[in-house]
Design a protein around this motif. Sequence first.
Motif, PDB file in Angstrom:
ATOM      1  N   LEU A  97       7.627   7.067   1.386  1.00  0.00           N
ATOM      2  CA  LEU A  97       8.300   8.262   0.888  1.00  0.00           C
ATOM      3  C   LEU A  97       7.294   9.291   0.370  1.00  0.00           C
ATOM      4  N   TYR A  98       6.166   8.808  -0.116  1.00  0.00           N
ATOM      5  CA  TYR A  98       5.115   9.713  -0.577  1.00  0.00           C
ATOM      6  C   TYR A  98       4.644  10.628   0.541  1.00  0.00           C
ATOM      7  N   ASN A  99       4.710  10.148   1.782  1.00  0.00           N
ATOM      8  CA  ASN A  99       4.216  10.917   2.921  1.00  0.00           C
ATOM      9  C   ASN A  99       5.240  11.893   3.484  1.00  0.00           C
ATOM     10  N   THR A 111      19.202  14.055   0.178  1.00  0.00           N
ATOM     11  CA  THR A 111      18.916  12.885  -0.652  1.00  0.00           C
ATOM     12  C   THR A 111      17.525  12.348  -0.356  1.00  0.00           C
ATOM     13  N   LEU A 112      17.157  12.322   0.922  1.00  0.00           N
ATOM     14  CA  LEU A 112      15.812  11.886   1.306  1.00  0.00           C
ATOM     15  C   LEU A 112      14.759  12.742   0.613  1.00  0.00           C
ATOM     16  N   LEU A 113      14.933  14.063   0.639  1.00  0.00           N
ATOM     17  CA  LEU A 113      13.955  14.939  -0.001  1.00  0.00           C
ATOM     18  C   LEU A 113      13.897  14.710  -1.512  1.00  0.00           C
ATOM     19  N   ASN A 114      15.056  14.560  -2.132  1.00  0.00           N
ATOM     20  CA  ASN A 114      15.088  14.350  -3.579  1.00  0.00           C
ATOM     21  C   ASN A 114      14.363  13.072  -3.979  1.00  0.00           C
ATOM     22  N   VAL A 115      14.567  12.022  -3.204  1.00  0.00           N
ATOM     23  CA  VAL A 115      13.905  10.747  -3.512  1.00  0.00           C
ATOM     24  C   VAL A 115      12.421  10.812  -3.159  1.00  0.00           C
ATOM     25  N   ALA A 116      12.087  11.470  -2.051  1.00  0.00           N
ATOM     26  CA  ALA A 116      10.695  11.548  -1.606  1.00  0.00           C
ATOM     27  C   ALA A 116       9.837  12.365  -2.574  1.00  0.00           C
ATOM     28  N   ASP A 118       0.790  -1.226   0.000  1.00  0.00           N
ATOM     29  CA  ASP A 118       0.000   0.000   0.000  1.00  0.00           C
ATOM     30  C   ASP A 118       0.820   1.272   0.000  1.00  0.00           C
ATOM     31  N   TYR A 119       2.112   1.193  -0.299  1.00  0.00           N
ATOM     32  CA  TYR A 119       2.900   2.406  -0.377  1.00  0.00           C
ATOM     33  C   TYR A 119       2.737   3.043  -1.749  1.00  0.00           C
ATOM     34  N   GLN A 120       2.962   4.353  -1.799  1.00  0.00           N
ATOM     35  CA  GLN A 120       2.867   5.092  -3.060  1.00  0.00           C
ATOM     36  C   GLN A 120       4.233   5.105  -3.738  1.00  0.00           C
ATOM     37  N   GLU A 121       4.324   4.505  -4.920  1.00  0.00           N
ATOM     38  CA  GLU A 121       5.557   4.571  -5.707  1.00  0.00           C
ATOM     39  C   GLU A 121       5.649   5.946  -6.354  1.00  0.00           C
TER      40      GLU A 121
END
Length: 507
Positions: free
Chosen positions: A77-79, A126-131, A5-8
């Motif tokens: 990561l969507y959240n 990096t977290l922000l860029n991927v998220a 149920d995660y958002q890709e």
Amino acid sequence: MSTSDYQELPGTQAPHDSSVVVDKSVSLTLGSDSLVIIAPSSLLAVYNPLDVTVRCTGSNRVSRAESKSNTTHAISLYNVLDAEVTPSELVITYAVPSSKNDVVVTALRYPVPVKERPAVEAWAQTLLNVAYGNAQQRKRLKVLVNPFGGKGTAASLYQKYAAPIFAAARCHVDVQNTEHRGHAIEIAKNLDINLYDAIVTCSGDGLPYEVFNGLGERPNAREALAKIALAPLPCGSGNGITWNCLGTGSVSVAALAIVKGLRTPLDLISVTQKGTRTLSFLSQSFGIVADCDLGTDNIRWMGAARFTYGFLVRLLSSTIYPCSLSIKTEIGDKKAIKEHYAKFASREFDPALDAPRIAAAQQSPALPDLKYGTVSDDLPTDWEIVPGENIGNFYAGNMAIMTKDTNFFPASLPNDGLMDIVTIDGNIGRATSLKMMNEVSTGGFFGLPDVYIRKATAFRLVPHEKEGYISIDGESVPFEAFQCEIHQGLGTVLTKSGVIYEAEGPK
């Protein structure tokens, strides 16, 4: 640990060096679709007091699995809204479900020693860029609130559910209330388009209609419509554009989708009547649907249910709306329409296409010329003449969903340069009409034999009666001849996929 149920996020992959250790015993790792935190249970409980496992709208989920010594916590990561290293700590802000239909903002905080700051700062970026993936970070938003729309609760809905999401994502926000009908047209017409990335509308489908037309009245209309995206929050009775672009009727979930929204070209339709030209983004209707929409304004308090009520009442009386109808049909076969939809739906989102589109709009900034002229011009000879004496319903759609649970145009696409037209004979029986109404919500409407569907680039409709309703995006226009012509990718919206609407395709 469950990761369902995660958002890709389109176009994103976690980098190889995606882990960092904070507070000596807490490991943060970027997965393909989630931020994984491994920490002693006691620490995780302190830093994440809202640690829950609740499903929200099918795409936002927080899960936890425990072992003897550590707890593994996964955040979609969507959240993730923001990540910042302050002088003393790492702060990760994200959305968590607060109920079945809403999300709220919470944060994780971890102390960071001075010597570890550079490594943690690089990891946080990096977290922000991927998220965010292909979505723009820290969007600049012009928020328009219609305090009179729907049930008159737009202002409170925005402040309670959307404003905290935008603030946590560090969006730059400018809020303005609309004061009268047409005010959003004036605002959009005079807006400095270099100051904002998107106009957020807190209303139903009324403010989006005004915004598109306000942008369309500018001398640099095409440039403005390409640069400024429309981002809707569902604060009205219909909310068709929100359901199509963001797939929700929740203000907080829609706000999260706007934060993570992808710039998407949107076909717009020129509507001409006598000496006027307006822009339509959602639908044009004549017949029973227009009657159900505009003839039920006195029961707006019923919300979306008023359309159903209106349909049932009108079904008991005459359902014939005679007219002259001509269509520039491009695809008239249902099988071919399905193939067309499947071809477009299989495409990948490509952010590189946006800059050339804006550049082209700057070179030719005015609204596109009308290829087929206006309703006052001679009818083109290659248009299909459709018998209209017994029309019960004429409905042209530029989006799939008209209101919640009404996927009336399942083959509709944001940017294929084609409008979907449904015509239904008014002489069909009441039982068949009721079956059609039921099949709209179940997905079987497209395949019914009495439902005629065409993909077209233009049409002209001339009513034969003196009084009645014509609805353009839910707005009433004069009951007289009108002509519509589509312009591929003229407008811009924020969507979740960047390619298709949040609706199931044709069956």
